[in-house]
Design an enzyme around this catalytic site. Sequence first.
Site, PDB file in Angstrom:
ATOM      1  N   ASP A 191       8.266  -8.802  10.553  1.00 14.54           N
ATOM      2  CA  ASP A 191       8.403 -10.252  10.640  1.00 14.54           C
ATOM      3  C   ASP A 191       7.617 -10.726  11.855  1.00 14.54           C
ATOM      4  O   ASP A 191       8.077 -10.603  12.989  1.00 14.54           O
ATOM      5  CB  ASP A 191       9.888 -10.616  10.770  1.00 14.54           C
ATOM      6  CG  ASP A 191      10.122 -12.113  10.668  1.00 14.54           C
ATOM      7  OD1 ASP A 191       9.136 -12.865  10.587  1.00 14.54           O
ATOM      8  OD2 ASP A 191      11.298 -12.533  10.668  1.00 14.54           O
ATOM      9  N   SER A 247       0.829  -1.212   0.000  1.00  7.71           N
ATOM     10  CA  SER A 247       0.000   0.000   0.000  1.00  7.71           C
ATOM     11  C   SER A 247       0.861   1.258   0.000  1.00  7.71           C
ATOM     12  O   SER A 247       2.031   1.222   0.388  1.00  7.71           O
ATOM     13  CB  SER A 247      -0.932   0.074   1.221  1.00  7.71           C
ATOM     14  OG  SER A 247      -1.749  -1.053   1.310  1.00  7.71           O
TER      15      SER A 247
END
Length: 798
Positions: free
Chosen positions: A321, A249
């Site tokens: 992560d 995005s």
Amino acid sequence: MRTLKKIGWILLGILGIILIVGLIVIQTLKPDYSGEKPIKNLNAEVTVTYDPYGIPHIEATSETDAFRALGYVHAQDRLWQMELLRRVATGGLSEVFGKDLVSTDKFFLSLGIDDASAKSVAQLDPDSDVAIISEAYLDGINQFIEEGPTPVEFLLTGLKKKPYSMEDIYNTVGYMAFSFAMAHKTDPLLTIIRDSLGPEYLTDLEINSSPTTAWIRNYSGEEVSSEAAVISAASEALSKLPVPQFIGSNSWVIGPEKTKSGKVIFANDPHIGFAQPSVWFEAHLKTPTYEKYGYHLAGVPFPLLGHDRKMAYGFTMFENDDIDFFYEQLNPEDSTQYKTPTGWKNLDIVSKTIKVKDEADVEFSYRKSERGPILNGIANQIYVKRPISMDWIYTKGENEVLESLYGISHAEDIDDFKEALPKIHAPGLNTMYGDAEGNVAWWASAKLYQLGDSTQTKLVMDGSKDQDKKVRYLDFSENPQSVNPPWNYVYSANNQPDSISGMLYPGYYLPENRAKRIVNLLDEKSDWDAESVREMITDDVSSVNPSVITEMAKLITVGDLNDEQTLVLDHLNKWKGNYDTENAEAAVYHRWIYFFLKNTFEDELGEERFAQFTSTHFHKRLIAPMAAKENSVWWDNVKTKDTVETKKDIVQTSYIHAFQSLENDLGKDIAEWTWGRLHTLEHGHPIGQIAALRFLFNVGPFPVAGSREVINNMAFSYDGSSAFSVTAGPSTRRVIDFSDVENSMSILPTGQSGNPFSKYYKNQAKMFVQGEFRKMLMNPEEIEKTASSILVFRPTSQ
């Protein structure tokens, strides 16, 4: 002759009957946008005014009534989409599409989303505002399921409609959370590269945080810098999903000091896999205590994107992560036990049943450690024999994502808004904010944690060792963030954020390309207005790709090229990195890069792992560095035993391959090698995969501008196909100007409705590819004046 005429009239009559029946069927299956309907549990009349693009403007005297009406109108336009999304986490796709989806169902069931959802619902306070409003929304959905026409997809697949539940809301959010993740595509592959080729082959893969890339800067009252850096196979399951995946995005929020009006301008375009229907359902809700123009995920009551007259918010993927893989060491004397830092523990055995269309049920079990499911035999990207478990933060601890979405959508000011953010533990989101008071802000919203100093999270770790355990969870105040910085804007393009927690947080960040372009454009001027921001959100220029050409072109031996190849190379050297549909240089560039990657990496990786490699984010991060890198272990083709290839050999060969492939695909006239011939967008519906039904369900194809990693991020895969067919991109483009909030604008990729018989099914598709916008109406008089239709819900007692 008379007999032929008679036969002709009979055939014409039969055709007329078929047409009449067809029209009746279509009218029966269309959504109902006007008239009056009784609705259960409604306290007072609710008016739903549909604007010219089919967006419902819902006015009610209470929130529960407004959300009950929302559930009904959402379901009548998107019930099929709701059905598919709720089935992903529960392993229910094989029941719809057959045995080909069994492996996908196994994979998602093993993640434990459905079990986590059941736990979250059990812990939810039924008297909380979140539960009350969610139940009202579910009431609306279920009344449509009970009384409304059955969508044609259910009829074609033979699927029966079933009531929607609170667990379905959480399962949909859980699927969204996993589709944001990248570790499952990356960590096992990197471990295989290290173990099969050697650690030196990881050196050039740009898997760690880079000190030279464009970072998102932090600001919380004073400048903060961090010099300490922590090191920071799209799976078959995901590739088969018949629903869109969340991939990236853009967003930027411009402060008053940089706008013509002295008011904040907010821009956001979340990047999601293109599909039909498109992912967002727009709705404007208004009650005496609540108003929001929001973008809703199918089956989720609270808008993930939204604005009102006070504030605007949106998200981009943080790309942190939040999934770790661990080798599990089994007890050689008891294979039901695994080793932990504190001793042997028993594995849990989880059994599940998958219903399969036209087949017998499939029973399967998987083993589970304290970290998570052991994926061997479930996830096809796990090749090694050693047991590997997956530790995913989403299924750990308390899930308060729904409470956060409620708090965000009901916030009155920046302090209320920020207070709701720590409840987002996963997926990791860059939360973007702007308001009428002049505040601009960005917060990295996720449950972040610190591992041991020697831990490499991009590789499979050792579950039996204490050094790979989580040291601590960070407080939300330590997350990367920037509030009202002195440079007067915030932005996110899924790139590496700086950190105020003493480290660069490990993640799967995208390259600096979009970020660099956004920052360059925002820094150029201080008189932004809504029109110029709308122009910026459709910008298709790469600030990085021309430099890649410069690095590679200097290695070309021009004397070995023919006249046409030399001419094309000359044009490439003058290319500005633009991606309009008539551009030819764009086609040559991406063919060249594809072959550059293929000729560099496929000999070592093999065809299957090279395909996995090109599905990861890190392959995008290494294109520019590899183009500039003189020495690399990857340059030599390991299949040519008597020759040691150099970078120059790879670059030259790849350019010739690119040129020849374009000649084969588009002809010898290089003037015909236009980007629009290769770069096309078709919005595919799951049933549109059947050739005879493609015309009814799919939308497109259209030639489109834009490319991978430009602001107008029309992404495609380097998969060796003859075209660069677009797979993902802006799921909406929104520009909200607080100097004129009622004229803020947006667009959807296809249309508001997911019903192919609705006039709103694809009425925005051509506008979208042409970079056009439409109003997000909020003015009551304008809504009434431009109304396409009005639907009134009345309490059943009246």
